[in-house]
Design a protein around this motif. Sequence first.
Motif, PDB file in Angstrom:
ATOM      1  N   THR A  50       0.838  -1.187   0.000  1.00  0.00           N
ATOM      2  CA  THR A  50       0.000   0.000   0.000  1.00  0.00           C
ATOM      3  C   THR A  50       0.875   1.241   0.000  1.00  0.00           C
ATOM      4  O   THR A  50       2.021   1.212   0.475  1.00  0.00           O
ATOM      5  CB  THR A  50      -0.940  -0.004   1.205  1.00  0.00           C
ATOM      6  N   SER A  52       0.601   5.744   0.375  1.00  0.00           N
ATOM      7  CA  SER A  52      -0.217   6.905   0.719  1.00  0.00           C
ATOM      8  C   SER A  52      -0.431   7.793  -0.492  1.00  0.00           C
ATOM      9  O   SER A  52       0.175   7.600  -1.552  1.00  0.00           O
ATOM     10  CB  SER A  52       0.453   7.692   1.842  1.00  0.00           C
ATOM     11  N   SER A 103      -4.023   8.249   3.896  1.00  0.00           N
ATOM     12  CA  SER A 103      -2.983   7.394   4.464  1.00  0.00           C
ATOM     13  C   SER A 103      -3.127   5.969   3.953  1.00  0.00           C
ATOM     14  O   SER A 103      -4.230   5.504   3.648  1.00  0.00           O
ATOM     15  CB  SER A 103      -3.048   7.412   5.988  1.00  0.00           C
ATOM     16  N   SER A 104      -2.015   5.289   3.876  1.00  0.00           N
ATOM     17  CA  SER A 104      -2.002   3.918   3.375  1.00  0.00           C
ATOM     18  C   SER A 104      -2.699   2.981   4.356  1.00  0.00           C
ATOM     19  O   SER A 104      -2.827   3.278   5.548  1.00  0.00           O
ATOM     20  CB  SER A 104      -0.559   3.470   3.153  1.00  0.00           C
ATOM     21  N   SER A 105      -3.152   1.838   3.835  1.00  0.00           N
ATOM     22  CA  SER A 105      -3.838   0.857   4.673  1.00  0.00           C
ATOM     23  C   SER A 105      -3.651  -0.532   4.111  1.00  0.00           C
ATOM     24  O   SER A 105      -3.710  -0.738   2.893  1.00  0.00           O
ATOM     25  CB  SER A 105      -5.326   1.173   4.759  1.00  0.00           C
ATOM     26  N   SER A 106      -3.482  -1.498   5.004  1.00  0.00           N
ATOM     27  CA  SER A 106      -3.361  -2.892   4.599  1.00  0.00           C
ATOM     28  C   SER A 106      -4.683  -3.648   4.702  1.00  0.00           C
ATOM     29  O   SER A 106      -4.730  -4.846   4.411  1.00  0.00           O
ATOM     30  CB  SER A 106      -2.302  -3.587   5.453  1.00  0.00           C
ATOM     31  N   TYR A 107      -5.739  -2.976   5.095  1.00  0.00           N
ATOM     32  CA  TYR A 107      -7.026  -3.635   5.303  1.00  0.00           C
ATOM     33  C   TYR A 107      -7.884  -3.533   4.044  1.00  0.00           C
ATOM     34  O   TYR A 107      -8.226  -2.437   3.601  1.00  0.00           O
ATOM     35  CB  TYR A 107      -7.754  -3.018   6.489  1.00  0.00           C
ATOM     36  N   HIS A 110     -10.924  -1.148   3.746  1.00  0.00           N
ATOM     37  CA  HIS A 110     -10.729   0.304   3.657  1.00  0.00           C
ATOM     38  C   HIS A 110     -10.768   0.792   2.213  1.00  0.00           C
ATOM     39  O   HIS A 110     -10.718   1.988   1.967  1.00  0.00           O
ATOM     40  CB  HIS A 110      -9.391   0.696   4.275  1.00  0.00           C
TER      41      HIS A 110
END
Length: 124
Positions: A50, A52, A103-107, A110
């Motif tokens: 991921t 940003s 912002s980046s996310s690993s989920y 999201h």
Amino acid sequence: QVQLVETGGGLVQAGGSLRLSCAASGRTFSNYAMGWFRRAPGKEREFVATISWNGGSSNYADSVMGRFTISRDNAKNTVYLQMTSLKPGDTAVYYCAAAGRLSSSSYWNHYDYWGQGTQVTVSS
């Protein structure tokens, strides 16, 4: 709506490299964090990387750390995944996704928009 189109998948031998691209259209690309996920046959979707909104922050799954690099070019509305030292275990359909956040996310939950996927096959 954001439309995402992945390209760059294919068949490669173990140890080889590929670069995936994901072209976005529809809304302001820089308003979205971007991610790459993959799904191997018989397995669940898995987070890969991921980044940003401005490329200032990125995160990777442990399984690809040091081998894969995510980057983006907001002027071209494109996110990339450079994959090196590929292993047969990297074989999967790779999806890019856009999250309505900076912002980046690993989920995976999201992420609001998903591409159709591109097949990556690594032969031993």
